[in-house]
Write a protein that holds these residues in place. Sequence first.
Motif, PDB file in Angstrom:
ATOM      1  N   ALA A  98       0.832  -1.300   0.035  1.00  0.00           N
ATOM      2  CA  ALA A  98       0.060   0.027   0.054  1.00  0.00           C
ATOM      3  C   ALA A  98       0.899   1.181  -0.050  1.00  0.00           C
ATOM      4  N   LEU A  99       2.206   1.036   0.365  1.00  0.00           N
ATOM      5  CA  LEU A  99       2.871   2.348   0.499  1.00  0.00           C
ATOM      6  C   LEU A  99       3.766   2.453  -1.009  1.00  0.00           C
ATOM      7  N   ASP A 100       3.590   1.586  -1.696  1.00  0.00           N
ATOM      8  CA  ASP A 100       4.454   1.677  -3.027  1.00  0.00           C
ATOM      9  C   ASP A 100       3.513   2.103  -4.149  1.00  0.00           C
ATOM     10  N   LYS A 101       3.974   3.322  -4.487  1.00  0.00           N
ATOM     11  CA  LYS A 101       3.289   4.095  -5.569  1.00  0.00           C
ATOM     12  C   LYS A 101       3.550   3.442  -6.940  1.00  0.00           C
ATOM     13  N   ALA A 102       4.400   2.615  -6.999  1.00  0.00           N
ATOM     14  CA  ALA A 102       4.744   2.094  -8.362  1.00  0.00           C
ATOM     15  C   ALA A 102       4.161   0.907  -8.548  1.00  0.00           C
ATOM     16  N   LYS A 103       3.473   0.513  -7.617  1.00  0.00           N
ATOM     17  CA  LYS A 103       2.477  -0.905  -7.609  1.00  0.00           C
ATOM     18  C   LYS A 103       3.139  -1.927  -8.135  1.00  0.00           C
ATOM     19  N   VAL A 104       4.530  -2.194  -7.607  1.00  0.00           N
ATOM     20  CA  VAL A 104       5.108  -3.399  -8.116  1.00  0.00           C
ATOM     21  C   VAL A 104       4.985  -4.532  -6.771  1.00  0.00           C
ATOM     22  N   SER A 105       5.320  -5.654  -6.956  1.00  0.00           N
ATOM     23  CA  SER A 105       5.364  -6.788  -6.040  1.00  0.00           C
ATOM     24  C   SER A 105       6.328  -7.548  -5.947  1.00  0.00           C
ATOM     25  N   GLY A 106       6.476  -8.405  -4.914  1.00  0.00           N
ATOM     26  CA  GLY A 106       7.533  -9.198  -4.653  1.00  0.00           C
ATOM     27  C   GLY A 106       8.758  -8.647  -3.778  1.00  0.00           C
ATOM     28  N   ALA A 107       9.747  -9.223  -3.877  1.00  0.00           N
ATOM     29  CA  ALA A 107      11.124  -8.956  -3.172  1.00  0.00           C
ATOM     30  C   ALA A 107      12.344  -8.914  -4.220  1.00  0.00           C
ATOM     31  N   ARG A 108      13.361  -7.992  -3.823  1.00  0.00           N
ATOM     32  CA  ARG A 108      14.640  -8.217  -4.316  1.00  0.00           C
ATOM     33  C   ARG A 108      15.706  -7.957  -3.431  1.00  0.00           C
ATOM     34  N   SER A 109      16.720  -8.319  -3.982  1.00  0.00           N
ATOM     35  CA  SER A 109      17.981  -8.254  -3.156  1.00  0.00           C
ATOM     36  C   SER A 109      19.108  -7.532  -3.934  1.00  0.00           C
ATOM     37  N   ASP A 110      19.342  -6.258  -3.749  1.00  0.00           N
ATOM     38  CA  ASP A 110      20.423  -5.642  -4.579  1.00  0.00           C
ATOM     39  C   ASP A 110      21.695  -5.519  -3.829  1.00  0.00           C
ATOM     40  N   THR A 111      21.859  -5.918  -2.569  1.00  0.00           N
ATOM     41  CA  THR A 111      23.148  -5.607  -1.816  1.00  0.00           C
ATOM     42  C   THR A 111      23.411  -7.227  -1.381  1.00  0.00           C
ATOM     43  N   ALA A 112      24.557  -7.396  -1.679  1.00  0.00           N
ATOM     44  CA  ALA A 112      25.278  -8.823  -1.280  1.00  0.00           C
ATOM     45  C   ALA A 112      26.677  -8.622  -0.742  1.00  0.00           C
ATOM     46  N   LEU A 113      26.968  -9.176   0.299  1.00  0.00           N
ATOM     47  CA  LEU A 113      27.909  -9.049   0.892  1.00  0.00           C
ATOM     48  C   LEU A 113      28.494 -10.563   1.447  1.00  0.00           C
TER      49      LEU A 113
END
Length: 362
Positions: A98-113
């Motif tokens: 509900a907080l996402d104005k872009a209306k996309v779903s799911g999850a992602r991971s852009d930081t990996a250490l």
Amino acid sequence: MTHSATTEPRPDRRAPSSGGRRPHRGKRRWGRIVLLSLLVLVLAAGGIGYWLYSGLDGNIKGVDIDKAIGDDRPEKLPTSGQNVLILGSDSRAGANAALDKAKVSGARSDTALVMHIPEGRQKAVAISIPRDTLVTRPECTRTDGTKVSSARRVMFNSIYSQVGPACVVKTVEQMSGVRMDHYVEIDFSGFKGLVDAIGGVTVTVDQDIHDSSSGLDLTAGTHRLDGTQALQFVRTRHGIGDGSDLGRIGLQQQFMIALLSEIKKQDLLGSPAKTYKIADELTAALTTDSDLASLTKLADFGRSLNGVDPSTMETIMLPVAYDKVDPNRVVAAQPQASQLWKAVRSDAAIPESAKKSPATGG
């Protein structure tokens, strides 16, 4: 941290999200935050009764990495050193959508250490893997039991959303030959409740931020963010810099540092009820391997890192070079990458020659 990673705008060669020095410095700060988070849990554990914080075990989500990967894994380090794969993710599911104005779903991971903690636990080295690195994804099994065939030239950050965290661990192990002793994932969205629990987080921005996608609207200056604003802050990309992921990563790291500073100001030992609330929200944002998936085990692991000073952590970006077919992507540079992983496998000092990355001119 939602479209599949492969559908996002491709980065410009002049400022690849994988190669510049800005994300390199930022990921060093992010790695320190992970260490500080574990130490905060230790402090929180001392501020409330055991019967209370042991009840938080159910908050921490566990992934049975051993079961998912099987026996096809590198050998453990020959010493007492440890290797931890750390992912920063951003879920867009449930109430957060509900907080996402872009209306996309799911999850992602852009930081990996890959955080390497040598024998003695007195220092740590964080090796960042650029999100745009092309890798060979091994055959993996999803959580529903379905098999995913091996594939070449897969963008690294697509593996999490397409196959799951266990496959990310397996990919890192096969590309490096380094056994991951533990897995820790931190969900940025999970910090919304934490921010509200501590009464907000103060950040300072040096320019106006107006992002219709995230909903964030800030003027230059100092602001006290509540949980909703904090979530918008860490998701903002279009309202800062050139609109690339570099600006968003920088904001995420700024926010995390401010958040940990705010937690450290709290009277954890003097307010058991508030301490429990903070620990409740913090643990709800964590996913770990099954061996760490309890507050007692996580606190024990955090205590074992007490000798590590986050300010002295060394960060190394995986040496990469521009891909010859697609210059908007990078590949592991040789022989530097092999030298780097060899040093980690033997728990030895990493030679300077293994830290040079052709893509950054370093």
